[in-house]
Scaffold this motif. Structure first.
Motif, PDB file in Angstrom:
ATOM      1  N   ILE A 194      10.906   7.826  -4.209  1.00  0.00           N
ATOM      2  CA  ILE A 194      11.273   6.693  -5.055  1.00  0.00           C
ATOM      3  C   ILE A 194      10.843   5.366  -4.437  1.00  0.00           C
ATOM      4  O   ILE A 194      10.551   4.401  -5.156  1.00  0.00           O
ATOM      5  CB  ILE A 194      12.777   6.718  -5.348  1.00  0.00           C
ATOM      6  N   VAL A 195      10.771   5.284  -3.109  1.00  0.00           N
ATOM      7  CA  VAL A 195      10.194   4.087  -2.486  1.00  0.00           C
ATOM      8  C   VAL A 195       8.777   3.877  -3.014  1.00  0.00           C
ATOM      9  O   VAL A 195       8.394   2.762  -3.409  1.00  0.00           O
ATOM     10  CB  VAL A 195      10.179   4.218  -0.948  1.00  0.00           C
ATOM     11  N   GLY A 196       7.991   4.940  -3.038  1.00  0.00           N
ATOM     12  CA  GLY A 196       6.623   4.844  -3.554  1.00  0.00           C
ATOM     13  C   GLY A 196       6.571   4.504  -5.025  1.00  0.00           C
ATOM     14  O   GLY A 196       5.755   3.679  -5.468  1.00  0.00           O
ATOM     15  N   VAL A 197       7.439   5.133  -5.822  1.00  0.00           N
ATOM     16  CA  VAL A 197       7.459   4.858  -7.265  1.00  0.00           C
ATOM     17  C   VAL A 197       7.816   3.400  -7.524  1.00  0.00           C
ATOM     18  O   VAL A 197       7.199   2.735  -8.367  1.00  0.00           O
ATOM     19  CB  VAL A 197       8.464   5.793  -7.973  1.00  0.00           C
ATOM     20  N   THR A 198       8.805   2.885  -6.795  1.00  0.00           N
ATOM     21  CA  THR A 198       9.220   1.490  -6.978  1.00  0.00           C
ATOM     22  C   THR A 198       8.105   0.529  -6.596  1.00  0.00           C
ATOM     23  O   THR A 198       7.868  -0.477  -7.278  1.00  0.00           O
ATOM     24  CB  THR A 198      10.473   1.201  -6.137  1.00  0.00           C
ATOM     25  N   TRP A 199       7.433   0.829  -5.526  1.00  0.00           N
ATOM     26  CA  TRP A 199       6.301   0.005  -5.097  1.00  0.00           C
ATOM     27  C   TRP A 199       5.203   0.038  -6.160  1.00  0.00           C
ATOM     28  O   TRP A 199       4.636  -0.996  -6.526  1.00  0.00           O
ATOM     29  CB  TRP A 199       5.784   0.537  -3.759  1.00  0.00           C
ATOM     30  N   PHE A 200       4.907   1.206  -6.676  1.00  0.00           N
ATOM     31  CA  PHE A 200       3.905   1.363  -7.728  1.00  0.00           C
ATOM     32  C   PHE A 200       4.307   0.552  -8.962  1.00  0.00           C
ATOM     33  O   PHE A 200       3.472  -0.105  -9.602  1.00  0.00           O
ATOM     34  CB  PHE A 200       3.772   2.850  -8.081  1.00  0.00           C
ATOM     35  N   ALA A 201       5.601   0.595  -9.308  1.00  0.00           N
ATOM     36  CA  ALA A 201       6.085  -0.045 -10.531  1.00  0.00           C
ATOM     37  C   ALA A 201       6.054  -1.564 -10.458  1.00  0.00           C
ATOM     38  O   ALA A 201       6.166  -2.233 -11.492  1.00  0.00           O
ATOM     39  CB  ALA A 201       7.500   0.422 -10.834  1.00  0.00           C
ATOM     40  N   ARG A 202       5.909  -2.131  -9.270  1.00  0.00           N
ATOM     41  CA  ARG A 202       5.872  -3.589  -9.155  1.00  0.00           C
ATOM     42  C   ARG A 202       4.675  -4.189  -9.890  1.00  0.00           C
ATOM     43  O   ARG A 202       4.651  -5.384 -10.163  1.00  0.00           O
ATOM     44  CB  ARG A 202       5.833  -4.004  -7.685  1.00  0.00           C
ATOM     45  N   SER A 203       3.694  -3.364 -10.209  1.00  0.00           N
ATOM     46  CA  SER A 203       2.489  -3.864 -10.870  1.00  0.00           C
ATOM     47  C   SER A 203       2.466  -3.539 -12.363  1.00  0.00           C
ATOM     48  O   SER A 203       1.458  -3.751 -13.012  1.00  0.00           O
ATOM     49  CB  SER A 203       1.247  -3.245 -10.215  1.00  0.00           C
ATOM     50  N   GLU A 204       3.585  -3.047 -12.921  1.00  0.00           N
ATOM     51  CA  GLU A 204       3.542  -2.565 -14.300  1.00  0.00           C
ATOM     52  C   GLU A 204       3.555  -3.684 -15.331  1.00  0.00           C
ATOM     53  O   GLU A 204       3.245  -3.432 -16.499  1.00  0.00           O
ATOM     54  CB  GLU A 204       4.706  -1.607 -14.569  1.00  0.00           C
ATOM     55  N   ARG A 244       1.951  -6.727 -14.868  1.00  0.00           N
ATOM     56  CA  ARG A 244       0.854  -7.669 -14.649  1.00  0.00           C
ATOM     57  C   ARG A 244      -0.318  -6.917 -14.034  1.00  0.00           C
ATOM     58  O   ARG A 244      -0.130  -5.870 -13.412  1.00  0.00           O
ATOM     59  CB  ARG A 244       1.303  -8.800 -13.714  1.00  0.00           C
ATOM     60  N   PRO A 245      -1.571  -7.415 -14.207  1.00  0.00           N
ATOM     61  CA  PRO A 245      -2.710  -6.740 -13.579  1.00  0.00           C
ATOM     62  C   PRO A 245      -2.506  -6.613 -12.084  1.00  0.00           C
ATOM     63  O   PRO A 245      -2.032  -7.536 -11.419  1.00  0.00           O
ATOM     64  CB  PRO A 245      -3.890  -7.666 -13.912  1.00  0.00           C
ATOM     65  N   ALA A 246      -2.855  -5.444 -11.533  1.00  0.00           N
ATOM     66  CA  ALA A 246      -2.561  -5.174 -10.126  1.00  0.00           C
ATOM     67  C   ALA A 246      -3.833  -4.978  -9.326  1.00  0.00           C
ATOM     68  O   ALA A 246      -4.838  -4.505  -9.828  1.00  0.00           O
ATOM     69  CB  ALA A 246      -1.694  -3.923 -10.007  1.00  0.00           C
ATOM     70  N   GLY A 247      -3.755  -5.335  -8.056  1.00  0.00           N
ATOM     71  CA  GLY A 247      -4.815  -4.987  -7.148  1.00  0.00           C
ATOM     72  C   GLY A 247      -4.708  -3.515  -6.786  1.00  0.00           C
ATOM     73  O   GLY A 247      -3.627  -2.915  -6.848  1.00  0.00           O
ATOM     74  N   ARG A 248      -5.818  -2.936  -6.388  1.00  0.00           N
ATOM     75  CA  ARG A 248      -5.809  -1.496  -6.099  1.00  0.00           C
ATOM     76  C   ARG A 248      -5.138  -1.167  -4.772  1.00  0.00           C
ATOM     77  O   ARG A 248      -4.586  -0.090  -4.612  1.00  0.00           O
ATOM     78  CB  ARG A 248      -7.241  -0.966  -6.118  1.00  0.00           C
ATOM     79  N   GLY A 249      -5.191  -2.092  -3.817  1.00  0.00           N
ATOM     80  CA  GLY A 249      -4.639  -1.809  -2.495  1.00  0.00           C
ATOM     81  C   GLY A 249      -3.170  -1.403  -2.518  1.00  0.00           C
ATOM     82  O   GLY A 249      -2.798  -0.341  -1.999  1.00  0.00           O
ATOM     83  N   PRO A 250      -2.280  -2.217  -3.118  1.00  0.00           N
ATOM     84  CA  PRO A 250      -0.865  -1.836  -3.170  1.00  0.00           C
ATOM     85  C   PRO A 250      -0.629  -0.528  -3.919  1.00  0.00           C
ATOM     86  O   PRO A 250       0.262   0.244  -3.551  1.00  0.00           O
ATOM     87  CB  PRO A 250      -0.210  -3.014  -3.895  1.00  0.00           C
ATOM     88  N   LEU A 251      -1.417  -0.279  -4.961  1.00  0.00           N
ATOM     89  CA  LEU A 251      -1.245   0.969  -5.724  1.00  0.00           C
ATOM     90  C   LEU A 251      -1.638   2.181  -4.882  1.00  0.00           C
ATOM     91  O   LEU A 251      -0.985   3.230  -4.954  1.00  0.00           O
ATOM     92  CB  LEU A 251      -2.083   0.924  -7.005  1.00  0.00           C
ATOM     93  N   VAL A 252      -2.703   2.042  -4.096  1.00  0.00           N
ATOM     94  CA  VAL A 252      -3.102   3.141  -3.207  1.00  0.00           C
ATOM     95  C   VAL A 252      -2.008   3.399  -2.176  1.00  0.00           C
ATOM     96  O   VAL A 252      -1.630   4.558  -1.927  1.00  0.00           O
ATOM     97  CB  VAL A 252      -4.444   2.823  -2.510  1.00  0.00           C
ATOM     98  N   ALA A 253      -1.486   2.338  -1.580  1.00  0.00           N
ATOM     99  CA  ALA A 253      -0.437   2.494  -0.575  1.00  0.00           C
ATOM    100  C   ALA A 253       0.804   3.132  -1.181  1.00  0.00           C
ATOM    101  O   ALA A 253       1.436   4.010  -0.570  1.00  0.00           O
ATOM    102  CB  ALA A 253      -0.097   1.138   0.031  1.00  0.00           C
ATOM    103  N   ALA A 254       1.180   2.709  -2.396  1.00  0.00           N
ATOM    104  CA  ALA A 254       2.343   3.288  -3.060  1.00  0.00           C
ATOM    105  C   ALA A 254       2.128   4.767  -3.354  1.00  0.00           C
ATOM    106  O   ALA A 254       3.055   5.580  -3.221  1.00  0.00           O
ATOM    107  CB  ALA A 254       2.634   2.529  -4.353  1.00  0.00           C
ATOM    108  N   THR A 255       0.899   5.121  -3.741  1.00  0.00           N
ATOM    109  CA  THR A 255       0.594   6.531  -4.012  1.00  0.00           C
ATOM    110  C   THR A 255       0.746   7.368  -2.756  1.00  0.00           C
ATOM    111  O   THR A 255       1.275   8.493  -2.798  1.00  0.00           O
ATOM    112  CB  THR A 255      -0.843   6.663  -4.560  1.00  0.00           C
ATOM    113  N   VAL A 256       0.314   6.833  -1.624  1.00  0.00           N
ATOM    114  CA  VAL A 256       0.459   7.555  -0.350  1.00  0.00           C
ATOM    115  C   VAL A 256       1.934   7.818  -0.063  1.00  0.00           C
ATOM    116  O   VAL A 256       2.319   8.913   0.374  1.00  0.00           O
ATOM    117  CB  VAL A 256      -0.191   6.759   0.794  1.00  0.00           C
ATOM    118  N   VAL A 257       2.798   6.834  -0.339  1.00  0.00           N
ATOM    119  CA  VAL A 257       4.235   7.009  -0.092  1.00  0.00           C
ATOM    120  C   VAL A 257       4.822   8.044  -1.049  1.00  0.00           C
ATOM    121  O   VAL A 257       5.647   8.882  -0.657  1.00  0.00           O
ATOM    122  CB  VAL A 257       4.972   5.663  -0.220  1.00  0.00           C
TER     123      VAL A 257
END
Length: 317
Positions: free
Chosen positions: A188-198, A200-213
């Motif tokens: 859920i830490v990763g899901v929450t991090w991923f959801a921070r970009s839902e 507004r347009p997001a950069g790929r870096g945070p989404l990749v990091a969230a996916t790893v988590v």
């Protein structure tokens, strides 16, 4: 200035439907699935003495979750007015005063239900865990959400929710129990991090990091056989089958996340977050399969199925 020619229904359902959207009704069943999994991880059978406390814990979990998302929208109302004006509070479908009363009322109700479970079971842990969970919920909504600690706080909420299901266990929690709660929390830490970009347009870096988590949360369960296969693990599940199950779940999740990373637009990210939230129940099923075999996994599935059906009409994010 509002365009009066636009019908209020364009924002979404009104009346009771708006409140069901506010509390994210489909997600309540994912919270219940956490509790069912936690209980079955610590109890081989559901005895008649467990019926009332167990039911109260499920209801407490749902009330606390509904309180959390309601208060989240209360504290986020100005941001939502700019980014997601269709949400129930900024659209005017749920008055702010009603949302405040509902959020705090549900929080108190969840604590009362957990307290009743503690009294009936003779165990203090249900009340203690629920109080900790309520505290983290309020801290997240009011203070931590927009800080770097936000995803960690949300992960702690889900881990505590699993522990709420385990709180009727009379003995000390064992290593496998802590591992499962931690795996759900990391996921859920990763899901929450991923959801921070839902929104507004997001950069790929945070989404990749969230996916790893997110994948790390699934990967935590790889350690489960080292504890459980020797003593607790059901005979019909082999280590090889367990690793295959996790590999399939991890690969499917990775594909869905990387599709959003390839095109990091809000709509695609929202769909991915919806998938990740619902997939949490699959993680619960896998963990319950470890402890109680197919019957346990089916019990979690039965708890979770309404979430899949209702999510077709009621937003989960």
């Amino acid at each position: 200035m509002r365009d009066d020619s636009r019908n209020d229904s364009d924002d979404g359902p009104t009346g009771v439907g708006a409140y069901l959207e506010l509390v994210r009704l489909p997600n309540l069943f994912t919270a219940a699935a956490d509790v069912v999994m936690g209980f079955l991880a610590t109890h081989a059978v559901l005895t008649s003495a467990d019926h009332a406390p167990f039911g109260l814990l499920i209801a407490s979990s749902c009330a606390l979750y509904a309180a959390g998302v309601t208060l989240n929208d209360v504290f986020d109302r100005h941001r939502d007015a700019a980014e997601r004006p269709e949400r129930p509070i900024p659209s005017g479908r749920v008055p702010l005063g009603a949302a405040l009363a509902l959020g705090w009322g549900l929080l108190a109700f969840g604590l009362v239900l957990a307290g009743a479970a503690a009294v009936l079971s003779g165990e203090a842990r249900p009340a203690v865990v629920a109080a900790l969970l309520a505290g983290v919920i309020v801290a997240y909504d009011a203070v931590l959400k927009t800080t770097p600690l936000g995803p960690l706080a949300m992960g702690a909420c889900r881990a505590l929710n699993v522990l709420l299901g385990m709180s009727l266990f009379e003995a000390a929690w064992l290593g496998p129990h802590w591992l499962v709660a931690s795996a759900v929390g990391v996921y859920i830490v990763g899901v929450t991090w991923f959801a921070r970009s839902e929104a507004r347009p997001a950069g790929r870096g945070p989404l990749v990091a969230a996916t790893v988590v997110v994948l790390a949360g699934i990967g935590c369960l790889v350690l489960l056989p080292a504890w459980v296969f020797r003593e607790l693990f059901v005979r019909e599940v082999t280590a090889e089958g367990w690793y295959l199950l996790l590999a399939i779940l991890g690969m499917h999740t990775a594909v869905r996340c990387f599709q959003a990373i390839a095109e990091p637009e809000p709509q695609r990210i929202q769909l991915t977050v919806r998938y990740l939230i619902l997939t949490l129940a699959v993680l619960d099923m896998a963990a319950c399969l470890a402890f109680r075999g197919v019957p346990g996994a089916v019990a979690v599935l039965a708890t979770f199925l309404p979430a899949v059906v209702l999510s077709r009409w009621i937003p989960t994010t």
